[in-house]
Enzyme design. Structure first.
Site, mmCIF file in Angstrom:
data_model
loop_
_atom_site.group_PDB
_atom_site.id
_atom_site.type_symbol
_atom_site.label_atom_id
_atom_site.label_comp_id
_atom_site.label_asym_id
_atom_site.label_seq_id
_atom_site.Cartn_x
_atom_site.Cartn_y
_atom_site.Cartn_z
ATOM 1 N N HIS A 76 1.143 -1.416 0.361
ATOM 2 C CA HIS A 76 -0.256 0.260 0.127
ATOM 3 C C HIS A 76 0.841 1.234 0.260
ATOM 4 O O HIS A 76 2.504 1.085 -0.302
ATOM 5 C CB HIS A 76 -0.866 -0.138 1.197
ATOM 6 C CG HIS A 76 0.252 -0.303 2.559
ATOM 7 N ND1 HIS A 76 0.125 1.353 3.188
ATOM 8 C CD2 HIS A 76 -0.002 -1.342 3.672
ATOM 9 C CE1 HIS A 76 1.093 0.500 4.355
ATOM 10 N NE2 HIS A 76 0.680 -0.848 5.189
ATOM 11 N N CYS A 131 3.416 -4.732 7.212
ATOM 12 C CA CYS A 131 2.992 -4.746 5.362
ATOM 13 C C CYS A 131 4.242 -4.146 4.262
ATOM 14 O O CYS A 131 5.075 -3.657 5.300
ATOM 15 C CB CYS A 131 1.692 -3.907 4.928
ATOM 16 S SG CYS A 131 0.576 -3.836 5.446
#
Length: 478
Positions: free
Chosen positions: A153, A161
């Site tokens: 992202h 992430c």
């Protein structure tokens, strides 16, 4: 599929008209068809690069991630049918350590092979744009590993992430979107601790994750020698790459990540090319060790890494666990400005010299005249680092001696199932295999739809797709 942006938008609007909005949408509940972020065109400069490389805008893509180098690569299929590197992106932030994700909340970014379907693309992410990695896959689940909503992202902020800048994720998202419009049903995401080079394997030779990394290297090598997306299956708690039925087989192969592998073979030319590459890599690894290549330092107190391109733009920032040696494919000098906006709230890794300690000294061992053979281990959660210390079968014939020693790769390119279950795979407690019911703490991300996770196969041509996925929305129009 038509390339007219207007007609495509109208079709998308019609397809979504009778569908409920996705979870995690912004308060204005804007329709996806009018989501400006998700519909940004591929930048003209990148379109020109695609054309120069003999590619089509809507041809298939493949993504590779490397933690230590903090780089994301987008590969794209050219008109001859092979994948070429289109562009490398510096990763703004990743969290955790080198090694696979094991459990919910460990802040680890996943490593392995994952399949990204349209349903995993989140146009209304809390982090600008994102796509779900699909962790845990069938291999992860077979070991009882837990975690959810692990994303690639924007926003340069990570808790398990891979975080890019908003500008970068917009470009990557657009490339994925166009590949889906071109007919690709899923693109493969390959996540590695580092580039699978002899230098890196020599440096990390004492890391307890090495058996797992050698298993991932098989898939890396398959892609390197073929420039084709490797077909990925799972059995005996391990990855299997490019498995094909044996000659004369009348039934399709059936794989189960927790069960014994079926009889299969790898196409002889691929098996031979991979075997030769692995042999040459092992020769180089042995030479580097003999020359005294130092073992990578063990880092404590540092959470993840940041590409040096971004760290150089932040006062007192460090690259953390990202590689800081001079041999870099992405040079600071090539970027007058950071490739994208670094938010003022970014929390980069900080230098922690007092928390660094040298890796354990290696015992004095005479270097053999011939290089050691590479072993690929299956993984079990009850062992050190969630990995088996003993190697498992490679793609190749399993003989009585290999079942006893489980130490040498086959040269036949064929796998025959053993007459009894694999001795090195421990029984998994059923209670430990139950998925975690607690809310995710790995990321604040809320996905736009449930990630489509194949139960036994990552096949780029036909992944399982959720009913409300991007792909299904368009199936009526194709």
């Amino acid at each position: 599929m038509t390339k007219s942006p207007l007609l495509r938008a109208l079709m998308l609007t019609a397809a979504l008209a009778t569908m409920p909005m996705l979870a995690g949408c912004n308060s204005d509940q804007m329709a996806l068809a009018t989501n400006a972020k998700a519909n940004q065109p591929v930048p003209p400069k990148l379109v020109a690069a695609i054309q120069e490389k003999n590619m089509d805008l809507q041809s298939p893509i493949l993504v590779r991630l490397f933690k230590q180098e903090a780089e994301l690569e987008v590969w794209k299929q050219d008109r001859t049918g092979v994948f070429q590197l289109l562009k490398s992106y510096p990763i703004c932030r990743w969290s955790g350590d080198l090694g696979p994700k094991i459990r919910e909340g460990d802040r680890q970014a996943p490593e392995g092979f994952y399949s990204i379907s349209p349903g995993q693309m989140n146009p209304q992410s809390s982090y600008y744009l994102s796509f779900n990695t699909g962790y845990p896959n069938a291999f992860d689940k077979s070991l009882g590993r837990t975690g959810s909503q692990l994303m690639v992202h924007g926003d340069c902020s990570s808790r398990g992430c891979y975080a890019m800048t908003d500008e970068q994720i917009a470009e990557i998202y657009a490339l994925g979107r166009e590949s889906f419009f071109g007919g690709q049903r899923a693109f493969q995401l390959q996540a590695y601790p580092f580039k699978m080079t002899p230098v890196n394997f020599a440096k990390h030779r004492n890391n307890p994750n090495m058996p797992f990394w050698k298993m991932l290297k098989q898939g890396y090598d398959h892609f390197e020698v073929t420039r084709q997306e490797p077909k990925v299956d799972f059995c005996e708690h391990k990855y299997v790459f490019d498995a094909a039925p044996l000659p004369g087989a009348t039934r399709p192969l059936q794989f189960n990540a927790s069960a014994k592998c079926p009889a299969y073979e790898v196409r002889p030319d691929i098996a031979e090319a991979v075997r030769e590459k692995d042999k040459q890599d092992n020769i180089k690894i042995a030479e580097l060790i003999a020359k005294g290549t130092p073992v990578a330092r063990l880092n404590t107190g540092i959470d993840g890494g940041m590409n040096h391109v971004f760290a150089s733009k932040i006062p007192d920032a460090s690259t953390g666990l990202s590689d800081s040696i001079e041999d870099k494919s992405l040079s600071v000098a090539s970027f007058d400005r950071a490739p994208g906006t670094i938010p003022p709230t970014v929390n980069p890794p900080r230098p922690s010299d007092n928390l660094l300690r040298a890796a354990p000294a290696e015992p004095s061992v005479a270097v053999a005249s011939t290089p050691p053979r590479a072993h690929v281990a299956s993984a079990a959660k009850d062992e050190i680092g969630g990995l088996l210390s003993s190697p498992a079968h490679r793609s190749g014939e399993v003989t009585a001696s290999t079942r006893r020693a489980a130490s040498a790769p086959s040269v036949s390119g064929r796998h025959e199932p053993a007459p009894r279950p694999h001795a090195s795979v421990p029984k998994v407690n059923e209670a430990k295999q139950r998925p975690s019911l607690k809310p995710s703490v790995d990321t604040a991300e809320t996905t736009s739809s449930a990630a489509a996770r194949p139960s036994g196969t990552i096949a780029g041509g036909a992944p399982v797709v959720s009913s409300n996925s991007f792909d299904n929305r368009f199936s009526a129009f194709r």
